[in-house]
Design an enzyme around this catalytic site. Structure first.
Site, PDB file in Angstrom:
ATOM      1  N   HIS A  41       0.878  -1.118  -0.021  1.00 45.95           N
ATOM      2  CA  HIS A  41      -0.146  -0.009  -0.057  1.00 45.95           C
ATOM      3  C   HIS A  41       1.007   1.178  -0.069  1.00 45.95           C
ATOM      4  O   HIS A  41       1.436   1.595   1.073  1.00 45.95           O
ATOM      5  CB  HIS A  41      -0.765   0.116   1.356  1.00 45.95           C
ATOM      6  N   HIS A 289      -4.288   1.172  -2.148  1.00 47.00           N
ATOM      7  CA  HIS A 289      -4.410   0.096  -1.587  1.00 47.00           C
ATOM      8  C   HIS A 289      -4.066  -1.283  -2.338  1.00 47.00           C
ATOM      9  O   HIS A 289      -4.701  -1.628  -3.034  1.00 47.00           O
ATOM     10  CB  HIS A 289      -5.846  -0.336  -1.061  1.00 47.00           C
ATOM     11  N   GLU A 441     -13.604  -8.011  26.133  1.00 50.49           N
ATOM     12  CA  GLU A 441     -12.797  -9.367  26.115  1.00 50.49           C
ATOM     13  C   GLU A 441     -11.968  -9.118  24.994  1.00 50.49           C
ATOM     14  O   GLU A 441     -10.684  -9.135  25.158  1.00 50.49           O
ATOM     15  CB  GLU A 441     -13.667 -10.543  25.902  1.00 50.49           C
ATOM     16  N   HIS A 502     -23.314 -20.787  26.860  1.00 51.29           N
ATOM     17  CA  HIS A 502     -21.959 -20.791  27.864  1.00 51.29           C
ATOM     18  C   HIS A 502     -21.241 -21.943  28.003  1.00 51.29           C
ATOM     19  O   HIS A 502     -20.069 -21.921  28.516  1.00 51.29           O
ATOM     20  CB  HIS A 502     -22.541 -20.320  29.122  1.00 51.29           C
TER      21      HIS A 502
HETATM   22  C1  LIG Z   1      -9.394  -6.560  10.800  1.00 48.04           C
HETATM   23  C2  LIG Z   1      -9.048  -6.538   9.454  1.00 48.04           C
HETATM   24  N1  LIG Z   1      -9.863  -6.366   8.317  1.00 48.04           N
HETATM   25  C3  LIG Z   1      -9.498  -6.146   7.043  1.00 48.04           C
HETATM   26  C4  LIG Z   1      -8.175  -5.636   6.614  1.00 48.04           C
HETATM   27  C5  LIG Z   1      -7.898  -5.598   5.232  1.00 48.04           C
HETATM   28  N2  LIG Z   1      -7.533  -4.084   5.306  1.00 48.04           N
HETATM   29  C6  LIG Z   1      -6.260  -3.547   5.089  1.00 48.04           C
HETATM   30  S1  LIG Z   1      -6.072  -1.862   4.559  1.00 48.04           S
HETATM   31  C7  LIG Z   1      -8.061  -1.763   4.712  1.00 48.04           C
HETATM   32  C8  LIG Z   1      -8.442  -0.582   4.482  1.00 48.04           C
HETATM   33  C9  LIG Z   1      -8.152   0.392   5.856  1.00 48.04           C
HETATM   34  O1  LIG Z   1      -8.753   1.785   5.467  1.00 48.04           O
HETATM   35  P1  LIG Z   1      -7.921   2.827   6.311  1.00 48.04           P
HETATM   36  O2  LIG Z   1      -7.948   2.570   7.684  1.00 48.04           O
HETATM   37  O3  LIG Z   1      -8.796   4.049   6.026  1.00 48.04           O
HETATM   38  O4  LIG Z   1      -6.539   3.175   5.657  1.00 48.04           O
HETATM   39  P2  LIG Z   1      -5.975   3.801   4.461  1.00 48.04           P
HETATM   40  O5  LIG Z   1      -7.076   3.967   3.396  1.00 48.04           O
HETATM   41  O6  LIG Z   1      -5.825   5.217   5.191  1.00 48.04           O
HETATM   42  O7  LIG Z   1      -4.494   3.054   3.983  1.00 48.04           O
HETATM   43  C10 LIG Z   1      -8.534  -2.979   5.075  1.00 48.04           C
HETATM   44  C11 LIG Z   1      -9.926  -2.963   5.042  1.00 48.04           C
HETATM   45  C12 LIG Z   1      -7.456  -5.787   7.963  1.00 48.04           C
HETATM   46  N3  LIG Z   1      -5.851  -5.432   7.551  1.00 48.04           N
HETATM   47  N4  LIG Z   1      -7.770  -5.858   9.041  1.00 48.04           N
END
Ligand SMILES: Cc1ncc(C[n+]2csc(CCOP(=O)(O)OP(=O)(O)O)c2C)c(N)n1
Length: 697
Positions: A41, A289, A441, A502
């Site tokens: 990215h 991305h 949790e 549970h």
């Molecule tokens: C728990 C989780 N779900 C999905 C992803 C896949 N993922 C990587 S980057 C991203 C988008 C993140 O967006 P943002 O936080 O706005 O970052 P930016 O666009 O600024 O790079 C996703 C969904 C991940 N890394 N972790």
């Protein structure tokens, strides 16, 4: 209230020039690395380069020569997909590497060659930042929300350390914790749990910087996310400040100053940015991305920065030197002063100094196990959780940095420290060792990780069923190889009338499936004591200690083998008189006594059985083949396993011909005795399974 920030001084042209040069070096290194790797990215590191630059160069107290200095500020990249931002900083600041023994090695944490091999095998620049693999990476991030939640544990630790170790004229701890995060982090429930607790505890040493770029992978956040984040955090009790343009270093500086001047709550800095900033043409999210910019776009962007278009991985003269003169020099001076102070501290407060050293090196103080209880044989016995509570208190008395609590279930999990002087951790009592995590949790597990990374020895607890809610944090404890202690009680259908919601079924099997995680399910009170002995000696493995709600008989150890066998993960508890059994009974936890009862009955019928108590498969697997074969002899194929859980995995020990008594369905709501009968956890059922096994040999 949105805080007012003091006015910073106007920078000179020369300053602006070198600032820009450094920022654009971070950006171009990130673009080039992502391009070379052909994955990753690039957009977020480019957009956030000024934010990270401002923080590292002007504020962060971190000595590049000693990335594990105990009082360093922590920087966490919670949006771990922007890893090249962190790797660029680590390289440009010339951060040195340390090894697993906490020794300096003659190498940079991240070399330029590592950056050129971003995302390749053995490079110190893996796809997402990994603790233990790359020095200077404070915690593993990538699963969104984890970094920010972990930062809460670090901030708690910093406050605890201050209160416990600081003395007049000796400010041994005062570090701050910074976490950079994005929309993804903000959307995750995890960050909300963590922010709520951070606000409640008024963690004024904690600063999150939220990159409000309104873009995620699927597109604009209008698709899914219209929260008013500022208002939300005000409601959590945070201080909020805004920076309208991520490139405005002076406004960023004001915001960080505001954080440092805020002494009664955590700070959220909301920074508006544009993903892929600096790339004048490509503003679409795919490029930001997981996709490199492409050669042509990179050339255009470099031209825009006044960069040589042909240069790759270029670090212009003066950039490293500038970081060294700023962030580096500040860190060196602070750490050297700290080291001198520590020498005096050793003279004036030798006990505390020794504790500080032991804690930082994950060593146990002498005599930590002097009061471990042993439990007399008792047919009524004691619940696993009850025994654990007693052992935990005996150990915690000797180890001041052993602390933790529960996600609102301490009265059930018996994790409260009750000896004289114990307090709740709170705004008023930063040296409290009983933690109330609330019904959170998920955040609890990440906070425990943050505490462990700060060298506290933390434990957290809940019911085994809710280990599911802790799982993301548990997985990271294992990945990071840090010795977090998870205490899970109410470990089976044996909990009874709370019913199937549970009653854990698949949890044991799924926890056993996590690499590097130790799972331990002791069979009686003395096994619990021995389990804790194992736990306290762990330095790199997290553990789940799985305990019963109900009483379990305490075995007569003059009749059966000593509980010290727990240290080998599995041991022969009861055997045929001639040590030549016809059948093996394999069990863990509450089912071991059922097997003992079956064994005694089989004996009266002339059937020679062996009972193997197997509290920890993982520990057993670490033993020599000879030992394992002595406990489970390969030639004895008549085998029955008994465990009130899914049978998944038991085939490893019972083999193709063996039989597993376990749960094939969810449980039911009923008293324990009825459930045992319904699901076949009875002596009669075990005896009949044994007879079938022997007949089929
Ligand atoms: C728990 C989780 N779900 C999905 C992803 C896949 N993922 C990587 S980057 C991203 C988008 C993140 O967006 P943002 O936080 O706005 O970052 P930016 O666009 O600024 O790079 C996703 C969904 C991940 N890394 N972790």
């Amino acid at each position: 209230m949105i805080a007012q920030t003091p006015i910073a001084q106007t920078p000179t042209d020369e300053q602006i020039q070198i600032d820009d040069l450094c920022i654009n070096t971070i950006r171009t290194l990130s673009m080039d690395a992502v391009q070379q790797a052909n994955s990753g990215h690039p957009g977020t590191p480019m957009a956030l380069a000024p934010v990270a630059y401002c923080l590292w160069q002007r504020f962060l107290r971190f000595d590049p020569n000693d990335p594990i200095w105990a009082n360093r500020d922590r920087f966490i990249l919670s949006n771990g997909h922007a890893s090249m931002l962190l790797y660029s900083l680590l390289h440009l600041c010339s951060v040195k590497a340390v090894n697993a023994q906490y020794e300096q090695v003659a190498r940079l944490a991240v070399t330029l060659d590592d950056i050129k091999h971003f995302r390749e095998l053995d490079s110190k620049c893996p796809g997402h930042p990994e603790y233990r693999w790359t020095s200077g990476v404070e915690t593993t991030t990538g699963p969104l929300g984890q970094g920010v939640a972990t930062s809460v544990g670090m901030a708690i630790s910093s406050l605890w350390l201050r209160k416990y170790f600081n003395r007049p004229d000796f400010e041994m701890f005062n570090y701050n914790v910074y976490a950079l995060c994005g929309d993804g982090d903000m959307m995750e429930g995890l960050s909300n749990e963590a922010a709520s607790l951070a606000g409640h505890f008024k963690l004024s040493n904690l600063c999150w910087i939220y990159d409000n770029n309104r873009i995620t992978i699927e597109g604009h956040t209008d698709l899914t996310f219209n929260d008013d984040v500022a208002t939300r955090f005000i409601a959590y009790g945070w201080n909020i400040t805004r920076v309208g343009d991520a490139n405005d270093l002076e406004m960023l500086e004001r915001a960080f100053n505001t954080f440092q001047e805020t002494s009664d709550r955590p700070t959220l800095i909301i920074v508006d940015s544009h993903i892929g900033y600096g790339s004048p043409h490509k503003q679409d999210t795919s490029a930001a991305h997981g996709e490199p910019l492409g050669e042509a776009e990179i050339r255009l962007t470099k031209r825009n920065y006044g960069w040589s278009e042909d240069a790759k991985f270029l670090i212009p003269d003066g950039v490293r030197e500038h970081f060294q003169a700023g962030m580096g020099q500040r860190g060196v001076t602070l750490r050297e002063a700290w080291m001198q102070q520590f020498e005096q501290y050793q003279i004036q407060h030798p006990d505390l100094a020794l504790q500080l050293y032991q804690m930082q090196h994950r060593q146990l103080p002498d005599g930590w196990d002097q009061n471990l209880p042993t439990f007399p044989a008792d047919i009524k016995g004691m619940a696993g959780r009850e025994a654990s509570g007693q052992v935990l208190n005996a150990i915690a008395k000797q180890i001041p940095w052993l602390m933790g609590g529960s996600a609102d279930l301490a009265p059930s999990t018996k994790t409260r420290l009750t000896f004289a002087g114990m307090k709740d951790f709170s705004t008023d009592n930063r040296d409290g060792r009983n933690f109330h995590f609330g019904i959170r949790e998920n955040a609890m597990a990440s906070i425990l990780n943050g505490m462990s990374l700060s060298k506290i020895r933390p434990y957290g607890s809940s019911f085994l069923i809710f280990s599911d809610y802790c799982r993301p944090g548990i997985r990271l404890s294992a990945l990071m190889e840090i010795p977090v202690i998870y205490i899970f009680t109410h470990d089976s259908i044996g909990l009874g009338q709370d019913g199937p919601t549970h009653q854990p079924i698949e949890q044991l099997g799924s926890l056993r499936g996590i690499p590097g995680l130790m799972v331990m399910r002791p069979a009686d009170a003395n096994e619990v004591t021995q389990a804790w002995r194992v736990i306290m000696n762990l330095r790199h493995e997290p553990i789940c200690l799985v305990l019963s709600r109900q009483d379990l008989p305490t075995f007569d150890r003059t009749k059966y083998s000593p509980a010290s066998g727990v240290s080998q993960g599995a041991y022969v508890l009861a055997d045929a008189d001639d040590s030549q059994p016809d059948v093996l009974l394999l069990a863990t936890g509450s089912e071991v006594y059922l097997c003992i009862n079956a064994y005694e009955q089989l004996k009266t019928e002339g059937i020679k059985a062996r009972v193997v108590s197997m509290p920890s498969w993982e520990l057993f697997e670490q033993q020599s083949q000879a030992y394992r074969d002595s406990v489970i002899p390969p030639q004895i194929t008549a085998r029955v396993s008994v465990e009130q859980a899914a049978t998944f995995g038991w085939e490893r020990y019972v083999g193709h011909q063996g039989h597993s008594i376990g749960m094939k369905t969810f449980g039911a709501s009923a008293p324990l005795k009825e459930l045992q009968k319904k699901f076949g956890f009875t002596v009669e059922n075990i005896v009949s399974a044994v007879k079938i096994q022997i007949a089929n040999r």
